[in-house]
Design a protein around this motif. Structure first.
Motif, PDB file in Angstrom:
ATOM      1  N   TRP A  22      37.338  18.270  18.944  1.00  0.00           N
ATOM      2  CA  TRP A  22      38.769  18.573  18.895  1.00  0.00           C
ATOM      3  C   TRP A  22      39.038  20.223  19.183  1.00  0.00           C
ATOM      4  O   TRP A  22      38.401  20.856  18.593  1.00  0.00           O
ATOM      5  N   GLN A  23      39.837  20.586  20.179  1.00  0.00           N
ATOM      6  CA  GLN A  23      39.932  21.916  20.593  1.00  0.00           C
ATOM      7  C   GLN A  23      41.354  22.317  20.150  1.00  0.00           C
ATOM      8  O   GLN A  23      42.458  21.559  20.254  1.00  0.00           O
ATOM      9  N   PHE A  24      41.719  23.221  19.319  1.00  0.00           N
ATOM     10  CA  PHE A  24      42.953  23.837  18.965  1.00  0.00           C
ATOM     11  C   PHE A  24      43.165  25.247  19.684  1.00  0.00           C
ATOM     12  O   PHE A  24      42.248  26.119  19.640  1.00  0.00           O
ATOM     13  N   LEU A  25      44.242  25.315  20.309  1.00  0.00           N
ATOM     14  CA  LEU A  25      44.766  26.778  20.724  1.00  0.00           C
ATOM     15  C   LEU A  25      45.986  27.028  20.236  1.00  0.00           C
ATOM     16  O   LEU A  25      46.942  26.340  20.145  1.00  0.00           O
ATOM     17  N   PRO A  26      46.180  28.340  20.120  1.00  0.00           N
ATOM     18  CA  PRO A  26      47.254  29.078  19.557  1.00  0.00           C
ATOM     19  C   PRO A  26      48.510  28.431  20.857  1.00  0.00           C
ATOM     20  O   PRO A  26      48.387  28.468  22.086  1.00  0.00           O
ATOM     21  N   ALA A  27      49.689  28.121  20.395  1.00  0.00           N
ATOM     22  CA  ALA A  27      50.714  27.668  21.357  1.00  0.00           C
ATOM     23  C   ALA A  27      51.090  28.602  22.163  1.00  0.00           C
ATOM     24  O   ALA A  27      51.239  28.383  23.333  1.00  0.00           O
ATOM     25  N   ALA A  28      51.031  30.033  21.889  1.00  0.00           N
ATOM     26  CA  ALA A  28      51.503  31.233  22.805  1.00  0.00           C
ATOM     27  C   ALA A  28      50.266  31.715  23.250  1.00  0.00           C
ATOM     28  O   ALA A  28      49.801  32.656  22.800  1.00  0.00           O
ATOM     29  N   VAL A  29      49.763  31.248  24.460  1.00  0.00           N
ATOM     30  CA  VAL A  29      48.271  31.526  24.903  1.00  0.00           C
ATOM     31  C   VAL A  29      48.681  32.569  26.052  1.00  0.00           C
ATOM     32  O   VAL A  29      49.206  32.207  27.010  1.00  0.00           O
ATOM     33  N   GLY A  30      48.048  34.258  25.691  1.00  0.00           N
ATOM     34  CA  GLY A  30      48.345  34.949  27.126  1.00  0.00           C
ATOM     35  C   GLY A  30      47.463  34.673  28.144  1.00  0.00           C
ATOM     36  O   GLY A  30      46.311  34.431  27.874  1.00  0.00           O
ATOM     37  N   ALA A  31      47.626  35.170  29.374  1.00  0.00           N
ATOM     38  CA  ALA A  31      46.895  34.574  30.334  1.00  0.00           C
ATOM     39  C   ALA A  31      45.810  36.034  30.664  1.00  0.00           C
ATOM     40  O   ALA A  31      45.105  36.183  31.200  1.00  0.00           O
ATOM     41  N   SER A  32      46.465  37.055  29.893  1.00  0.00           N
ATOM     42  CA  SER A  32      45.773  38.416  30.215  1.00  0.00           C
ATOM     43  C   SER A  32      44.478  38.659  29.542  1.00  0.00           C
ATOM     44  O   SER A  32      43.350  39.326  29.904  1.00  0.00           O
ATOM     45  N   LYS A  33      44.008  38.043  28.136  1.00  0.00           N
ATOM     46  CA  LYS A  33      43.028  38.172  27.461  1.00  0.00           C
ATOM     47  C   LYS A  33      42.207  37.069  27.112  1.00  0.00           C
ATOM     48  O   LYS A  33      43.166  36.346  26.257  1.00  0.00           O
ATOM     49  N   PRO A  34      41.169  36.679  27.340  1.00  0.00           N
ATOM     50  CA  PRO A  34      40.568  35.496  26.759  1.00  0.00           C
ATOM     51  C   PRO A  34      40.517  35.564  25.122  1.00  0.00           C
ATOM     52  O   PRO A  34      40.578  36.413  24.606  1.00  0.00           O
ATOM     53  N   LEU A  35      40.662  34.157  24.532  1.00  0.00           N
ATOM     54  CA  LEU A  35      40.699  33.797  23.077  1.00  0.00           C
ATOM     55  C   LEU A  35      39.256  34.029  22.349  1.00  0.00           C
ATOM     56  O   LEU A  35      38.367  33.745  22.795  1.00  0.00           O
TER      57      LEU A  35
END
Length: 301
Positions: A22-35
């Motif tokens: 399962w992959q969990f990502l923050p709902a507000a993912v900014g495109a400028s900086k990898p997580l």
């Protein structure tokens, strides 16, 4: 805590066997900086449906991604025989998922965190000492470090030993494994039989799947030789150990030894037993708070 959850199939080191994740990502993912991404797996005899999601959700709530997976032969991952524990394979599965995460453009390859709880906490400690993994940090909650309660001499203990030997013989002959319960009452046949363990495990049984309380008997022979605390001097990234100081399953002594052997280790002691740090239990909130503070300090989201 807003997050996006998806299912992944990650090819394992064994051809044709996929790791279900399962992959969990923050709902507000900014495109400028990898997580920053946290790689997570379950403890002994469990699967990813059993109490791990709340940790990933809490991480997503402050900006961390996570990938949570089942080992080969466990949960919804591929592999046979089922419910067979092989430490080498489990560590290899962690490395496989770490490598996968580093190849994804949404994740920062320099900010990969290894997370484990109970027996997977042992893997988090071991991988924190592996320079080739190059983890940014590691978190081990109520970890197995190589210290366990002694098995008292009894009819049940002799039956457990006999079952492990018979299981080795059966599998060597190409037959199905001999299974014993993962958790059972004290004084009965099972892999984990310390007081309170059966009730603690039942409290995190998943409602999403029908849990099979079984493990191949010979899997127990993997535990004793596995000594994560012996690698304390080699730990080369910040390591947090959340230690229930009344733990009668994964004895606290080994975690204390690690914290004294390396300045890389931060030890947070909580006044509870082994399962007190899991969701719905007395010190789960305290454990989560310590983990989030540690990560924000060493691998800021």
């Amino acid at each position: 805590m807003a997050f996006e959850k998806s299912t992944l199939k990650i090819p394992s080191a064994r051809a044709g066997w996929n790791l279900d994740a399962w992959q969990f990502l923050p709902a507000a993912v900014g495109a400028s900086k990898p997580l920053a991404v946290v790689i997570m797996a379950h403890g002994f005899g469990a699967d990813k449906t059993m109490g791990l999601a709340p940790y990933a959700e809490a991480l997503a709530g402050i900006g961390y991604a996570s990938i949570m997976f089942d080992y080969r032969r466990w949960g919804t991952s591929d592999g046979t025989p089922r419910s067979l524990l092989v430490v080498k394979d489990q560590l290899e599965d962690y490395r496989t998922v770490i490598k996968y995460a580093r190849q994804q453009p949404q994740f920062d390859p320099q900010r990969v965190v290894v997370w484990g709880s109970s027996f997977s906490g042992a893997h988090a400690i071991s991988l924190s000492a592996d320079a080739s993994v190059n983890a940014a940090a590691a978190v081990a909650q109520c970890p197995y470090t190589g210290t366990t309660p002694s098995l008292p001499m009894s009819t049940a203990s002799m039956e457990i030993v006999a079952s492990a030997i018979l299981d080795i013989i059966k599998q060597a002959l190409g037959l199905a494994p001999l299974y014993i319960p993962v958790v059972s009452d004290p004084g009965t046949v099972g892999a984990l039989t310390t007081a309170g363990t059966k009730a603690g495990m039942q409290a995190i049984f998943s409602k999403e799947t029908e849990y099979k309380n079984e493990v191949s008997a010979s899997s127990l022979l993997e535990i004793g030789p596995y000594q994560p605390r012996a690698k304390a001097a080699q730990i080369n990234c910040p390591l947090l150990i959340v230690l229930p100081d009344q733990d009668n399953l994964c004895l606290p002594q080994g975690a204390v030894e690690i914290s004294k052997a390396t300045s890389k280790c931060e030890l947070v002691s909580l006044p509870c037993g082994h399962f007190g740090v899991y969701p719905g239990m007395s010190h789960h909130t305290d454990s989560i708070a310590a983990q989030l503070a540690f990560l924000m300090k060493h691998v800021p989201a």
